[in-house]
Design a protein around this motif. Structure first.
Motif, PDB file in Angstrom:
ATOM      1  N   ARG A  68      36.078  42.948  43.623  1.00 49.43           N
ATOM      2  CA  ARG A  68      35.790  41.533  43.872  1.00 49.43           C
ATOM      3  C   ARG A  68      34.361  41.198  43.445  1.00 49.43           C
ATOM      4  O   ARG A  68      34.100  40.155  42.864  1.00 49.43           O
ATOM      5  CB  ARG A  68      36.014  41.207  45.351  1.00 49.43           C
ATOM      6  CG  ARG A  68      37.466  41.228  45.745  1.00 49.43           C
ATOM      7  CD  ARG A  68      37.689  40.552  47.071  1.00 49.43           C
ATOM      8  NE  ARG A  68      37.071  41.255  48.171  1.00 49.43           N
ATOM      9  CZ  ARG A  68      37.601  42.292  48.799  1.00 49.43           C
ATOM     10  NH1 ARG A  68      38.773  42.761  48.419  1.00 49.43           N
ATOM     11  NH2 ARG A  68      36.980  42.874  49.792  1.00 49.43           N
ATOM     12  N   ALA A  71      34.230  40.931  39.748  1.00 48.75           N
ATOM     13  CA  ALA A  71      34.832  39.671  39.310  1.00 48.75           C
ATOM     14  C   ALA A  71      33.850  38.521  39.532  1.00 48.75           C
ATOM     15  O   ALA A  71      33.699  37.650  38.668  1.00 48.75           O
ATOM     16  CB  ALA A  71      36.129  39.422  40.056  1.00 48.75           C
ATOM     17  N   GLU A  72      33.168  38.537  40.673  1.00 49.54           N
ATOM     18  CA  GLU A  72      32.214  37.464  40.958  1.00 49.54           C
ATOM     19  C   GLU A  72      31.043  37.503  39.974  1.00 49.54           C
ATOM     20  O   GLU A  72      30.587  36.469  39.500  1.00 49.54           O
ATOM     21  CB  GLU A  72      31.669  37.596  42.395  1.00 49.54           C
ATOM     22  CG  GLU A  72      32.721  37.439  43.487  1.00 49.54           C
ATOM     23  CD  GLU A  72      33.309  36.040  43.563  1.00 49.54           C
ATOM     24  OE1 GLU A  72      32.728  35.120  42.980  1.00 49.54           O
ATOM     25  OE2 GLU A  72      34.366  35.887  44.205  1.00 49.54           O
ATOM     26  N   VAL A  78      29.807  34.389  32.982  1.00 45.82           N
ATOM     27  CA  VAL A  78      30.574  33.467  32.134  1.00 45.82           C
ATOM     28  C   VAL A  78      30.140  32.025  32.384  1.00 45.82           C
ATOM     29  O   VAL A  78      30.033  31.223  31.454  1.00 45.82           O
ATOM     30  CB  VAL A  78      32.082  33.660  32.394  1.00 45.82           C
ATOM     31  CG1 VAL A  78      32.888  32.588  31.705  1.00 45.82           C
ATOM     32  CG2 VAL A  78      32.524  35.028  31.902  1.00 45.82           C
ATOM     33  N   GLU A  79      29.876  31.727  33.640  1.00 47.27           N
ATOM     34  CA  GLU A  79      29.390  30.385  33.988  1.00 47.27           C
ATOM     35  C   GLU A  79      28.094  30.080  33.235  1.00 47.27           C
ATOM     36  O   GLU A  79      27.893  28.985  32.718  1.00 47.27           O
ATOM     37  CB  GLU A  79      29.135  30.327  35.494  1.00 47.27           C
ATOM     38  CG  GLU A  79      29.057  28.942  36.077  1.00 47.27           C
ATOM     39  CD  GLU A  79      30.441  28.342  36.298  1.00 47.27           C
ATOM     40  OE1 GLU A  79      30.614  27.181  35.938  1.00 47.27           O
ATOM     41  OE2 GLU A  79      31.332  29.056  36.821  1.00 47.27           O
TER      42      GLU A  79
ATOM     43  N   GLN B  71      45.519  43.271  38.804  1.00 48.22           N
ATOM     44  CA  GLN B  71      44.608  42.203  38.389  1.00 48.22           C
ATOM     45  C   GLN B  71      45.254  41.450  37.231  1.00 48.22           C
ATOM     46  O   GLN B  71      45.763  42.074  36.287  1.00 48.22           O
ATOM     47  CB  GLN B  71      43.286  42.806  37.924  1.00 48.22           C
ATOM     48  CG  GLN B  71      42.538  43.562  38.993  1.00 48.22           C
ATOM     49  CD  GLN B  71      41.800  42.623  39.927  1.00 48.22           C
ATOM     50  OE1 GLN B  71      41.055  41.758  39.488  1.00 48.22           O
ATOM     51  NE2 GLN B  71      42.025  42.787  41.207  1.00 48.22           N
ATOM     52  N   LEU B  85      39.435  33.708  33.939  1.00 48.61           N
ATOM     53  CA  LEU B  85      39.142  34.988  34.584  1.00 48.61           C
ATOM     54  C   LEU B  85      39.498  34.889  36.058  1.00 48.61           C
ATOM     55  O   LEU B  85      39.958  33.852  36.529  1.00 48.61           O
ATOM     56  CB  LEU B  85      37.678  35.392  34.372  1.00 48.61           C
ATOM     57  CG  LEU B  85      36.596  34.340  34.536  1.00 48.61           C
ATOM     58  CD1 LEU B  85      36.166  34.284  35.978  1.00 48.61           C
ATOM     59  CD2 LEU B  85      35.408  34.666  33.673  1.00 48.61           C
ATOM     60  N   ASN B  86      39.266  35.993  36.764  1.00 50.69           N
ATOM     61  CA  ASN B  86      39.694  36.051  38.168  1.00 50.69           C
ATOM     62  C   ASN B  86      38.499  36.021  39.122  1.00 50.69           C
ATOM     63  O   ASN B  86      37.515  36.714  38.881  1.00 50.69           O
ATOM     64  CB  ASN B  86      40.476  37.335  38.424  1.00 50.69           C
ATOM     65  CG  ASN B  86      41.673  37.452  37.517  1.00 50.69           C
ATOM     66  OD1 ASN B  86      42.348  36.460  37.243  1.00 50.69           O
ATOM     67  ND2 ASN B  86      41.941  38.641  37.023  1.00 50.69           N
ATOM     68  N   THR B  87      38.612  35.230  40.155  1.00 53.20           N
ATOM     69  CA  THR B  87      37.658  35.317  41.257  1.00 53.20           C
ATOM     70  C   THR B  87      38.495  35.401  42.534  1.00 53.20           C
ATOM     71  O   THR B  87      39.718  35.461  42.478  1.00 53.20           O
ATOM     72  CB  THR B  87      36.711  34.092  41.320  1.00 53.20           C
ATOM     73  OG1 THR B  87      37.516  32.924  41.429  1.00 53.20           O
ATOM     74  CG2 THR B  87      35.837  34.005  40.098  1.00 53.20           C
ATOM     75  N   PHE B  88      37.823  35.377  43.672  1.00 48.30           N
ATOM     76  CA  PHE B  88      38.565  35.540  44.921  1.00 48.30           C
ATOM     77  C   PHE B  88      38.201  34.463  45.935  1.00 48.30           C
ATOM     78  O   PHE B  88      37.060  34.019  45.996  1.00 48.30           O
ATOM     79  CB  PHE B  88      38.294  36.922  45.523  1.00 48.30           C
ATOM     80  CG  PHE B  88      38.919  38.021  44.727  1.00 48.30           C
ATOM     81  CD1 PHE B  88      40.205  38.444  44.994  1.00 48.30           C
ATOM     82  CD2 PHE B  88      38.238  38.599  43.666  1.00 48.30           C
ATOM     83  CE1 PHE B  88      40.803  39.430  44.234  1.00 48.30           C
ATOM     84  CE2 PHE B  88      38.820  39.589  42.895  1.00 48.30           C
ATOM     85  CZ  PHE B  88      40.108  40.005  43.192  1.00 48.30           C
ATOM     86  N   TYR B  90      39.415  33.489  50.236  1.00 45.56           N
ATOM     87  CA  TYR B  90      39.808  34.279  51.411  1.00 45.56           C
ATOM     88  C   TYR B  90      40.662  33.451  52.368  1.00 45.56           C
ATOM     89  O   TYR B  90      40.341  32.294  52.647  1.00 45.56           O
ATOM     90  CB  TYR B  90      38.554  34.789  52.136  1.00 45.56           C
ATOM     91  CG  TYR B  90      37.748  35.716  51.262  1.00 45.56           C
ATOM     92  CD1 TYR B  90      37.916  37.088  51.324  1.00 45.56           C
ATOM     93  CD2 TYR B  90      36.842  35.209  50.332  1.00 45.56           C
ATOM     94  CE1 TYR B  90      37.202  37.946  50.490  1.00 45.56           C
ATOM     95  CE2 TYR B  90      36.120  36.044  49.498  1.00 45.56           C
ATOM     96  CZ  TYR B  90      36.312  37.409  49.573  1.00 45.56           C
ATOM     97  OH  TYR B  90      35.611  38.252  48.745  1.00 45.56           O
ATOM     98  N   LYS B 139      33.854  32.343  49.008  1.00 44.25           N
ATOM     99  CA  LYS B 139      33.184  33.611  49.290  1.00 44.25           C
ATOM    100  C   LYS B 139      32.015  33.387  50.264  1.00 44.25           C
ATOM    101  O   LYS B 139      31.775  34.192  51.164  1.00 44.25           O
ATOM    102  CB  LYS B 139      32.661  34.170  47.954  1.00 44.25           C
ATOM    103  CG  LYS B 139      31.940  35.482  48.068  1.00 44.25           C
ATOM    104  CD  LYS B 139      31.276  35.789  46.734  1.00 44.25           C
ATOM    105  CE  LYS B 139      30.176  36.804  46.919  1.00 44.25           C
ATOM    106  NZ  LYS B 139      29.206  36.770  45.835  1.00 44.25           N
ATOM    107  N   PRO B 157      41.355  38.752  51.126  1.00 47.97           N
ATOM    108  CA  PRO B 157      41.026  38.205  49.803  1.00 47.97           C
ATOM    109  C   PRO B 157      42.272  37.784  49.029  1.00 47.97           C
ATOM    110  O   PRO B 157      43.285  38.475  49.064  1.00 47.97           O
ATOM    111  CB  PRO B 157      40.327  39.371  49.090  1.00 47.97           C
ATOM    112  CG  PRO B 157      40.550  40.575  49.898  1.00 47.97           C
ATOM    113  CD  PRO B 157      41.078  40.183  51.232  1.00 47.97           C
ATOM    114  N   LYS B 162      40.077  31.330  37.599  1.00 48.33           N
ATOM    115  CA  LYS B 162      38.957  30.431  37.335  1.00 48.33           C
ATOM    116  C   LYS B 162      38.883  30.140  35.835  1.00 48.33           C
ATOM    117  O   LYS B 162      39.020  31.047  35.013  1.00 48.33           O
ATOM    118  CB  LYS B 162      37.653  31.087  37.793  1.00 48.33           C
ATOM    119  CG  LYS B 162      36.458  30.204  37.609  1.00 48.33           C
ATOM    120  CD  LYS B 162      35.264  30.717  38.349  1.00 48.33           C
ATOM    121  CE  LYS B 162      34.098  29.763  38.084  1.00 48.33           C
ATOM    122  NZ  LYS B 162      33.200  29.675  39.180  1.00 48.33           N
ATOM    123  N   PRO B 164      36.229  28.854  33.449  1.00 51.75           N
ATOM    124  CA  PRO B 164      34.792  28.538  33.465  1.00 51.75           C
ATOM    125  C   PRO B 164      34.410  27.350  32.608  1.00 51.75           C
ATOM    126  O   PRO B 164      33.375  26.740  32.843  1.00 51.75           O
ATOM    127  CB  PRO B 164      34.142  29.830  32.947  1.00 51.75           C
ATOM    128  CG  PRO B 164      35.221  30.559  32.239  1.00 51.75           C
ATOM    129  CD  PRO B 164      36.495  30.178  32.894  1.00 51.75           C
TER     130      PRO B 164
END
Lengths: 170, 579
Positions: A68, A71-72, A78-79, B71, B85-88, B90, B139, B157, B162, B164
């Motif tokens: 995680r 990924a963040e 990327v942002e 994933q 892409l991937n984010t999380f 909760y 998050k 999670p 996402k 971007p």
């Protein structure tokens, strides 16, 4: 006699003639010890499995947490590479979109080199694209009898042409 | 005697001590048996008499079968920039019986979850072993909740897709919903592939315990592969900006632009306006999800003359220099065909027909071809069939053919200039790309490479068929260059030969056409002799000006000018000097 030696405890009790026979006692103790040993082994294994389960669980949680986090972090990178952000940053640094491009006609510009440059031209940020080498272009440059490029002389010509062109500009 | 008596006495004592020992041992055995009996009775009571409630409890325990999620694969443009892409996020839940002070917990969680304290308190006071509190918190909120150190609050999670770049390439991308299912565009088309393979575990987790009782994992999860696209985010951005500007400038309803490499079918950009932000897909109406470039049919109008002319040239019924006397009208079937300016143009060449966009002239070509050959050419160019692009939601368009119940003789005339036929923008650009590509029709595609840890699958350009001969395609290209120079000056780019055609299509409303509103379009490619790109511009219902030459052509020019820079294409004089 073997049969009398092997008499079991209940048998002795039934007969009502209990006697402390050393061998019987030894057998009983041996069986109890074996049972105890087996029990101890079972308990130890169960305990180890349980501990391993906790350990595995911890590792899995850690792996998930790291994934995680990765990924963040990737999302943050990327942002920062997004077009609006880059545009804004470029403007802050005084850049402007290229306009009024001028092309110079360079005599004897090697066509093979043009192709080679074009085929290698794609590159990028983030996960970089794999440069694609145009093999035919390379072959063309290495063909026997192909006149080798005098890069220094060629650059001199390009620069002199550029200077001449720059002199014509207001 | 004394000795004997002593011995006898010792023997008596010894037997008495043995008896004592036996009694003690018997007592010990009796006690042990008694204890064992107590245990057996207790077990019997628990297993038999109290079995039902325990079974209920067992049932109440959750089956420990959570997916070990794979994933989802990432989506990357041709230059290596991430588009998805991937984010999380909760999900917050609670085990109420583990909460020590519900009131305190409710007060502290309330501002973080944005829920009233009373509502939270009622949730924390429930009898259930598991109560969800709020889904999809960020998050930052999750970290704040963890920092409270509350027992009995659980954070799970959840993957969140996402995008971007926000709205950039929203239509070709599609989106991923809350259940992690891809919808529309690439996300929908490649959903199963991108998801990878999740795996299952078997077991149970007792309430309040962290570790499952039984644990068995069938296999390791396999993450989804990444997609590397043919889309170029810089070109996509350029196209979207120009399209949005044009829709605003001409007071239009909507618009679509596609940019393609005509030699391979690789889509460089695909934009439609209005668009949406796939990060917030749930905020927009469902209609916006459809990708108009592949799923919206329209009557293409005069850009379709390219196809009719290609057929005529290939069949040899005409040459670029062939002449035709345009009397201003022609009857085909039961319908009188007229030019859009309602005028007669006299003796004209085939190139004049394209440059002036003469309906009567092009109807002459289609009627010269005849029904069978004309519709054979339309099929060769892929009309009436899906192009096979790797995007969700593509439709096949609508082509009436002779022998069909809806077809009439007049369709041979009207279809020649793009009326009475419905195509998608992608079909149209793919067909014209065949002319740019020496007659070879290629299958358009968006995914260039599929990459995972071990393998890489590279999409090979696919030639569907040769629609027309290379000679016919080259002749037509020369005609289209002249058509742009004479009929669509606003599409010309100084220094480059541009081949193209404008279109001003009427919009069918019921049984007739809208008297005012049109679809303005332009399709063109450049450099004409060795095309590096082909672009289709479609502007729907422009109100400031209705003509394709005035509305869509300038958009093409603005895009083409920048494309020459982005693709590194020098002007023809420079490029051709080295040859």
């Amino acid at each position: 006699m073997a049969s009398s030696q092997m008499r079991s405890l209940p048998h002795c009790l039934e007969r009502g003639s209990w006697r402390f026979e050393a061998k019987t006692t030894a057998w009983v103790l041996l069986v109890l010890t074996l049972l105890g040993l087996i029990g101890w082994l079972c308990l130890t294994q169960a305990s180890q499995v349980s501990a391993a389960r906790y350990h595995l669980r911890e590792k899995e949680e850690e792996k998930g947490r790291l994934q995680r986090e990765n990924a963040e972090l990737l999302a943050e990178i990327v942002e920062m590479l997004s077009i609006p952000r880059l545009e804004a940053r470029a403007r802050e640094l005084g850049y402007a979109p290229a306009e009024g491009l001028q092309y110079l006609d360079v005599p004897d510009y090697p066509a093979a080199c043009t192709e080679l440059c074009r085929s290698n031209g794609v590159s990028g940020g983030g996960l970089a694209a794999v440069p694609r080498l145009d093999e035919s272009a390379v072959v063309a440059l290495e063909e026997p009898g192909h006149k080798p490029l005098d890069v220094a002389r060629w650059w001199e010509r390009v620069i002199s042409q550029f200077v001449a062109w720059a002199g014509t500009q207001p | 005697m004394i000795v004997r008596g002593k011995i006898a006495s010792q023997s008596n004592e010894s037997s008495g001590s043995k008896e004592k020992g036996v009694r003690r041992l018997a007592f010990l055995v009796a006690v042990l048996i008694g204890l064992a009996l107590v245990i057996v009775v207790q077990l019997f009571r628990l297993q038999v008499f109290q079995r039902a409630p325990d079974r209920d409890l067992e049932r109440a325990l959750p089956d420990y079968l959570p997916k070990v999620a794979s994933q989802r694969g990432l989506i990357i443009d041709r230059r290596g920039y991430f588009l998805a892409l991937n984010t999380f996020e909760y999900d917050v839940s609670t085990a109420p019986d583990l909460i020590e002070d519900p009131q305190d917990a409710a007060d502290r969680l309330s501002p973080l979850l944005g829920l009233p304290s009373d509502e939270l308190l009622s949730l924390l006071d429930q009898e259930w072993p598991y109560v969800p509190l709020k889904q999809r918190v960020s998050k930052e909120v999750a970290e704040a909740i963890v920092s409270l150190g509350l027992k009995g609050i659980h954070l799970e999670p959840k993957l969140r897709r996402k995008y971007p770049e926000g709205e950039l390439a929203a239509h070709p991308m599609g989106f991923v919903n809350y259940n992690c299912d891809g919808s529309y565009g690439l996300e929908g088309y490649y959903d199963r592939l991108l998801k990878g393979v999740s795996t299952m575990r078997e077991g149970k987790v007792p309430r309040g315990e962290a570790v499952p009782i039984v644990f068995h994992q069938l296999a390791l999860p396999q993450d989804g592969p990444h997609l590397m696209l043919t889309l170029d985010r810089n070109i996509q951005r350029l196209v979207e900006q120009e399209l949005a500007k044009a829709v605003a400038k001409y007071d239009a309803d909507s618009g679509t632009v596609i940019v393609m490499d005509p030699k391979t079918g690789a889509i460089l950009a695909m934009a439609s306006y209005p668009s949406y932000d796939p990060n917030r897909f749930y905020e927009v109406p469902l209609e916006l999800y459809n990708n108009p470039a592949v799923s919206e049919q329209y009557e293409p109008g005069s850009v379709f003359k390219i196809i009719t002319m290609a057929g005529g040239l290939d069949a040899g019924v005409i040459t670029p220099q062939s002449t035709f006397y345009d009397s201003g009208m022609m009857e085909v079937g039961e319908r009188v065909i007229q030019n859009s300016d309602r005028r007669a143009h006299g003796l004209v060449t085939m190139t004049d027909i394209l440059a002036r966009s003469l309906n009567v002239g092009i109807a002459y070509v289609s009627t010269s071809l005849g029904e069978e050959r004309f519709y054979t050419y339309l099929r060769r160019f892929g009309f009436g069939c899906k192009t096979g692009i790797d995007l969700d939601g593509e439709v096949a368009g609508s082509l009436k053919v002779p022998g069909g119940s809806e077809w009439s003789k007049s369709d041979l005339g009207t279809n020649s200039f793009g009326q009475g036929i419905a195509v998608t923008p992608l079909q149209m650009i793919t067909a014209v790309a065949a002319v740019a590509n020496r007659g070879f029709l290629v299958r358009p595609y968006v995914v260039e490479r599929i990459v995972d840890n071990q393998d890489m699958i590279v999409t090979q350009p696919t030639v569907v068929r040769q629609a027309v001969s290379a000679r016919a395609a080259e002749q037509l290209t020369d005609m289209l260059v002249e058509a742009v120079e004479r009929g669509a000056e606003l599409a010309t780019v100084p220094g480059y030969d541009v081949a193209g055609k404008t279109g001003t299509a009427q919009i069918p409303v019921g049984d007739r056409y809208d008297p005012e509103l049109t679809i303005a379009s332009f399709v063109g490619y450049a450099p004409a002799d060795d095309p590096r790109f082909i672009a289709l511009v479609r502007i729907d219902k422009p109100r400031v000006d209705s003509r394709g030459a005035q509305v869509a052509a300038p958009v093409f020019k603005a895009i083409a000018e920048r494309l020459f820079v982005l693709l590194g294409v020098p002007p023809d004089s420079i490029r051709l000097a080295g040859r």
